[in-house]
Design a protein around this motif. Structure first.
Motif, PDB file in Angstrom:
ATOM      1  N   ARG A 162       0.837  -1.207   0.000  1.00  0.00           N
ATOM      2  CA  ARG A 162       0.000   0.000   0.000  1.00  0.00           C
ATOM      3  C   ARG A 162       0.870   1.256   0.000  1.00  0.00           C
ATOM      4  N   LEU A 163       1.888   1.289   0.860  1.00  0.00           N
ATOM      5  CA  LEU A 163       2.783   2.438   0.917  1.00  0.00           C
ATOM      6  C   LEU A 163       3.526   2.607  -0.413  1.00  0.00           C
ATOM      7  N   ALA A 164       4.003   1.493  -0.958  1.00  0.00           N
ATOM      8  CA  ALA A 164       4.761   1.550  -2.208  1.00  0.00           C
ATOM      9  C   ALA A 164       3.903   2.100  -3.340  1.00  0.00           C
ATOM     10  N   ASP A 165       2.658   1.648  -3.443  1.00  0.00           N
ATOM     11  CA  ASP A 165       1.812   2.102  -4.536  1.00  0.00           C
ATOM     12  C   ASP A 165       1.437   3.570  -4.382  1.00  0.00           C
ATOM     13  N   ARG A 166       1.165   3.994  -3.155  1.00  0.00           N
ATOM     14  CA  ARG A 166       0.828   5.410  -2.935  1.00  0.00           C
ATOM     15  C   ARG A 166       2.029   6.301  -3.229  1.00  0.00           C
ATOM     16  N   PHE A 167       3.227   5.837  -2.862  1.00  0.00           N
ATOM     17  CA  PHE A 167       4.433   6.611  -3.152  1.00  0.00           C
ATOM     18  C   PHE A 167       4.684   6.654  -4.656  1.00  0.00           C
ATOM     19  N   ALA A 168       4.478   5.528  -5.333  1.00  0.00           N
ATOM     20  CA  ALA A 168       4.647   5.487  -6.783  1.00  0.00           C
ATOM     21  C   ALA A 168       3.660   6.430  -7.470  1.00  0.00           C
ATOM     22  N   GLN A 169       2.431   6.450  -6.987  1.00  0.00           N
ATOM     23  CA  GLN A 169       1.418   7.358  -7.538  1.00  0.00           C
ATOM     24  C   GLN A 169       1.880   8.809  -7.396  1.00  0.00           C
ATOM     25  N   ARG A 170       2.466   9.114  -6.256  1.00  0.00           N
ATOM     26  CA  ARG A 170       2.977  10.471  -6.002  1.00  0.00           C
ATOM     27  C   ARG A 170       4.120  10.815  -6.967  1.00  0.00           C
ATOM     28  N   LEU A 171       5.010   9.851  -7.180  1.00  0.00           N
ATOM     29  CA  LEU A 171       6.124  10.084  -8.103  1.00  0.00           C
ATOM     30  C   LEU A 171       5.615  10.338  -9.520  1.00  0.00           C
ATOM     31  N   VAL A 172       4.675   9.527  -9.968  1.00  0.00           N
ATOM     32  CA  VAL A 172       4.143   9.690 -11.324  1.00  0.00           C
ATOM     33  C   VAL A 172       3.477  11.056 -11.471  1.00  0.00           C
ATOM     34  N   ALA A 173       2.824  11.514 -10.405  1.00  0.00           N
ATOM     35  CA  ALA A 173       2.096  12.783 -10.475  1.00  0.00           C
ATOM     36  C   ALA A 173       3.027  13.982 -10.539  1.00  0.00           C
ATOM     37  N   ARG A 174       4.119  13.955  -9.752  1.00  0.00           N
ATOM     38  CA  ARG A 174       4.950  15.162  -9.724  1.00  0.00           C
ATOM     39  C   ARG A 174       6.424  14.921  -9.394  1.00  0.00           C
ATOM     40  N   GLY A 175       6.881  13.695  -9.525  1.00  0.00           N
ATOM     41  CA  GLY A 175       8.266  13.426  -9.153  1.00  0.00           C
ATOM     42  C   GLY A 175       9.168  12.985 -10.288  1.00  0.00           C
ATOM     43  N   LEU A 176       8.628  12.877 -11.508  1.00  0.00           N
ATOM     44  CA  LEU A 176       9.414  12.383 -12.640  1.00  0.00           C
ATOM     45  C   LEU A 176       9.632  13.488 -13.670  1.00  0.00           C
ATOM     46  N   TYR A 177      10.733  13.387 -14.389  1.00  0.00           N
ATOM     47  CA  TYR A 177      10.938  14.279 -15.529  1.00  0.00           C
ATOM     48  C   TYR A 177      10.046  13.809 -16.683  1.00  0.00           C
ATOM     49  N   ALA A 178       9.195  14.691 -17.156  1.00  0.00           N
ATOM     50  CA  ALA A 178       8.283  14.330 -18.253  1.00  0.00           C
ATOM     51  C   ALA A 178       9.059  13.886 -19.494  1.00  0.00           C
ATOM     52  N   LYS A 179      10.205  14.507 -19.742  1.00  0.00           N
ATOM     53  CA  LYS A 179      11.003  14.127 -20.909  1.00  0.00           C
ATOM     54  C   LYS A 179      11.573  12.724 -20.752  1.00  0.00           C
ATOM     55  N   GLY A 180      11.845  12.310 -19.515  1.00  0.00           N
ATOM     56  CA  GLY A 180      12.320  10.952 -19.292  1.00  0.00           C
ATOM     57  C   GLY A 180      11.241   9.929 -19.567  1.00  0.00           C
ATOM     58  N   VAL A 181      10.027  10.214 -19.101  1.00  0.00           N
ATOM     59  CA  VAL A 181       8.903   9.314 -19.356  1.00  0.00           C
ATOM     60  C   VAL A 181       8.642   9.217 -20.861  1.00  0.00           C
ATOM     61  N   ALA A 182       8.702  10.361 -21.544  1.00  0.00           N
ATOM     62  CA  ALA A 182       8.475  10.363 -22.992  1.00  0.00           C
ATOM     63  C   ALA A 182       9.574   9.591 -23.722  1.00  0.00           C
ATOM     64  N   LEU A 183      10.813   9.696 -23.248  1.00  0.00           N
ATOM     65  CA  LEU A 183      11.914   8.976 -23.884  1.00  0.00           C
ATOM     66  C   LEU A 183      11.737   7.468 -23.720  1.00  0.00           C
TER      67      LEU A 183
END
Length: 221
Positions: A76-97
């Protein structure tokens, strides 16, 4: 064809381990913040190279999460943290790459010193099937502070990626490896790769990339 991505500061704007532990403390047991001063001697010993990165990470885990939490709670903690990262913790250009690499027929792999259980949760949200990360240890269905594999860092990261390739039936001589990372600690992986690409590089990494003629991507600008 493999495209191997480091995680912390390569795809993520900030490192993930300490933020995950803070996230877990705030959401699970705020009183554990009182234990954090106990980590000061551990940090000093690590700075003096008297203990390993592995030992420091285990101490941090114990202070934040205790001696064991259930697999369900860890997930549960891992998924909520991952959700947080996807929302505002990743470089959009990295995800696009990564998506562009996938569409080009390349197999995407996350290779990181971060714990496998939350890196895998992030990978699921990004549609990535392959993760090479630091294994946690489990006992009777509970997540323990001890690390369950070599810390996936430096030469050990390369060894773990090579072991993953062997398990997956990927022969090095027929594989084309493209590797992305921000830090010189990943030199063993850079040297394994056919294409080495420095991403958001540290000062030292930028100098190494310039010397060796490696491309540089900087998504911080």
């Amino acid at each position: 064809m493999l495209s191997v991505f480091d995680l912390d500061r390569t795809l993520t704007i900030l490192p993930t381990y300490t933020p995950f532990l803070w996230f877990a403390v705030r959401n699970r047991a705020p009183w554990r913040m009182l234990l954090l001063p106990l980590l000061l001697p551990v940090a000093a010993l690590y700075a003096l190279k008297l203990i390993s990165r592995r030992q420091m990470k285990q101490a941090m885990h114990w202070a934040a999460l205790g001696s064991g939490i259930s697999e369900r709670e860890a997930a549960r903690l891992a998924d909520r943290f991952a959700q947080r990262l996807v929302a505002r913790g990743l470089y959009a250009k990295g995800v696009a790459l990564m998506e562009a690499e996938r569409k080009a027929g390349r197999r995407i792999i996350l290779a990181t010193a971060a714990p496998h259980f939350y890196t895998a949760a992030l990978a699921r949200r990004l549609g990535i099937a392959d993760v090479v990360a630091t294994a946690s240890s489990w006992r009777d269905g509970r997540l323990m502070p001890a690390i369950g594999s070599p810390n996936c860092y430096g030469a050990d990261k390369r060894a773990l990626v090579e072991a993953f390739m062997e398990r997956s039936g990927i022969a090095r001589e027929t594989a084309h490896i493209r590797f992305y990372s921000d830090h010189q600690s990943d030199l063993p992986m850079f040297e394994l790769a056919d294409e080495a690409i420095a991403v958001n590089p540290s000062t030292n990494m930028r100098g190494i990339a310039a010397t060796r003629g490696w491309p540089v991507l900087d998504w911080r600008r």
